[in-house]
Design an enzyme around this catalytic site. Structure first.
Site, short mmCIF file in Angstrom:
data_model
loop_
_atom_site.label_atom_id
_atom_site.label_comp_id
_atom_site.label_asym_id
_atom_site.label_seq_id
_atom_site.Cartn_x
_atom_site.Cartn_y
_atom_site.Cartn_z
N ASP A 80 19.76 -5.33 42.88
CA ASP A 80 20.36 -5.26 41.54
C ASP A 80 21.33 -4.09 41.39
O ASP A 80 21.23 -3.30 40.45
CB ASP A 80 19.27 -5.16 40.47
CG ASP A 80 18.18 -6.20 40.62
OD1 ASP A 80 18.50 -7.33 41.04
OD2 ASP A 80 17.01 -5.89 40.34
N GLU A 87 21.48 -14.74 34.31
CA GLU A 87 20.95 -13.41 34.01
C GLU A 87 21.91 -12.34 34.53
O GLU A 87 23.01 -12.64 34.99
CB GLU A 87 19.56 -13.24 34.65
CG GLU A 87 19.54 -13.50 36.13
CD GLU A 87 18.14 -13.56 36.73
OE1 GLU A 87 17.24 -12.92 36.18
OE2 GLU A 87 17.97 -14.25 37.75
#
Length: 530
Positions: free
Chosen positions: A16, A178
């Site tokens: 991430d 997302e």
């Protein structure tokens, strides 16, 4: 100046990635889940050479991970810089299983990347993967709506929401939308999102609009990057990215990727779903970079595919001093390579001064305890390598153990440990595979010995030295149980655990009765090999 950047730029568990440039410096934050310190930070000046600065959330004031589940804790940090301050948004998941998500999003800021960081304040939002967008002195909060029901935006004043949120994007072609980030380039707003989940169906898409609040159109050419249709590539799971530009206007995407261990013997699986069932990624989700070109007003990556080498930017090379593979624990603080599980390093259980040039660990909970474990570990960054440590330990009770571990989560680990059995100190090899425990006694040992774990692709080998030469154990173990895929535990209609992290090697001590038992480690070394 090198002509290429080699991927991954951050090997091992570094998912991430969120990147920001401030002047000539590039700072990149990655998820840390149940590990302390939270939100791991990295620094570069050429996008090729990186150094680890350690974690931002390094105290209970900034982050409390007590009791969080495996692969819970800190998800998807977002690092931005505006109005003379760094802004860090991150999610903390206290639970994600059994039909519920207990998620809170927080904001902390600092004038310097080195801190001090302000007390985190909770932000509004009904999902995780929150991010900020700054424009003309205003700040906007992006949120992934819980249940993957889209991405919304809302104006912030300080930490307070202004007005109602606006839906920017309802879904994407692969679903499970997302990880939003928003950018303005020329007269367009660009919304970058992850899609398809974090497995082999992962990818990233871009949508654009002339207006901040939309409507947004998804790039008709398809994903910005994905490997879901390229299952023979060495880099898989490509997605969840963040864009950055150099002072000269060159654009790059940092994104997460994985390198599967498992060999495919009967040809490539036809679908990403089949690859999920066969490919095991022991190193977890790593950070890579891709060069981005602008075509017809859209950011594009050649072939929309991850690559082991990409063109380097026109920046002077800036390598950092190579850290030593060996830590003799002579410094007053833990080196940034080390991480602790669920609780921050503090004198109540960890000391670098009680026994000079040693790391002393006071024993904590069992491997399944989620409040006070005593585990100090570093990421496994290559398929081949050797972890070694020197241990001084004499257990007083059968509830005290210490040694070295190859660890994924509470249910999947290998542990070369010393414990008290039949009144003697015995070396044992203990493995837990999805909670099923195998305990093999090796030999009685003295109070000081060296321990070794060698990673040889999917195979783990062990050895010890007790007042003499190294003795290799005949017992081998499966390294691939320390993988995202194996750790993910799903029954039909029931999620028990995600596998979002990666393999670690570390120093471990238990004292289940909390009677003051401790272990001293006088060195630890992790050396990777080709």
């Amino acid at each position: 100046m090198s002509d290429v950047i080699s991927n991954p730029i951050l090997p091992g568990f570094h998912p991430d990635p969120s990147i920001v440039r401030v002047g000539e410096d590039y700072f990149l934050a990655t998820s840390t889940f149940e590990w302390c310190p939270g939100i791991r930070l990295h620094h570069s000046r050429d996008l090729r050479h990186w150094r680890t600065l350690g974690g931002i959330a390094d105290s209970p004031r900034l982050l409390d991970l007590t009791g969080v589940p495996d692969s819970g804790g800190v998800w998807a940090p977002d690092l931005t810089y505006a109005n003379g301050r760094f802004h860090l948004v991150f999610s903390v998941l206290d639970n994600y299983a059994y039909g519920y998500k207990d998620c809170a999003n927080y904001l902390t800021t600092a004038e310097s990347i080195d801190g001090p960081w302000t007390d985190p304040v909770r932000l509004p939002g009904r999902g995780f993967d929150a991010a900020l967008y700054h424009e003309d002195g205003a700040t906007w909060l992006l949120n992934m709506i819980s249940g993957f029901k889209g991405v919304e935006i809302q104006r912030l004043e300080g930490d307070k929401a202004v007005g109602e949120p606006t839906l920017l994007l309802e879904t994407s072609p692969a679903g499970i939308t997302e990880g939003p980030h928003l950018y303005k380039v020329d007269d367009w707003y660009y919304l970058l999102c992850a899609e398809g989940g974090t497995g082999f169906n992962h990818g990233a898409i871009v949508a654009r609009s002339r207006n901040l609040l939309g409507p947004y159109e998804i790039d008709p050419s398809g994903p910005l990057i994905t490997s879901r249709d390229k299952l023979d590539l060495p880099l898989q799971k490509a997605g969840h990215g963040c864009l950055v530009s150099t002072p000269a206007g060159e654009w790059y995407l940092t994104y997460l990727t994985s390198r599967p261990y498992t060999e495919i013997e009967d040809g490539l699986p036809e679908t990403a779903r089949e690859r999920d069932a066969t490919g095991r990624c022991v190193l977890g989700r790593e950070t890579a970079v891709a060069a981005v070109a602008w075509t017809d007003g859209w950011p594009r990556i050649p072939g929309a595919a991850p690559a082991l080498e990409v063109p380097a930017p026109d920046l002077p090379a800036h390598p950092w001093p190579e850290p030593s593979a060996r830590d003799d624990f002579d410094a007053p603080h833990l080196d940034p390579r080390w991480n602790t599980l669920r609780r921050h390093a503090d004198p109540s259980w960890l000391s670098l001064t009680a026994h000079p040039s040693h790391l002393r660990l006071t024993g904590g909970q069992s491997p399944f305890g989620k409040r006070t474990p005593s585990l100090v570990a570093q990421r496994v960054t290559a398929k081949h390598g050797v972890f070694e440590a020197g241990l001084a330990f004499t257990p007083d009770t059968e509830q005290q153990n210490a040694g070295i571990t190859a660890y994924y989560n509470a249910f999947n680990w290998h542990y070369l440990q010393v414990s008290l059995e039949d009144g003697e100190s015995w070396l044992s090899l203990v493995t837990t595979d999805r909670g099923r425990r195998d305990h093999t006694r090796i030999a009685p040992v003295g109070p000081r010995l060296d321990l070794r774990i060698a990673f040889d692709g999917p195979t783990l080998r062990f050895a010890y030295r007790d007042n003499g030469n190294w003795t290799a154990l005949e017992h081998e173990r499966d390294a691939t149980i320390l993988s995202d895929e194996h750790a993910t535990w799903v029954e039909p209609g029931l999620l028990h655990a995600f596998g979002f992290t990666g393999a670690f090697v570390g120093l471990w001590a238990q004292d289940l009765a909390a009677e003051g038992g401790y272990a001293d480690f006088d060195y630890a070394s992790y050396q990777t090999t080709p």
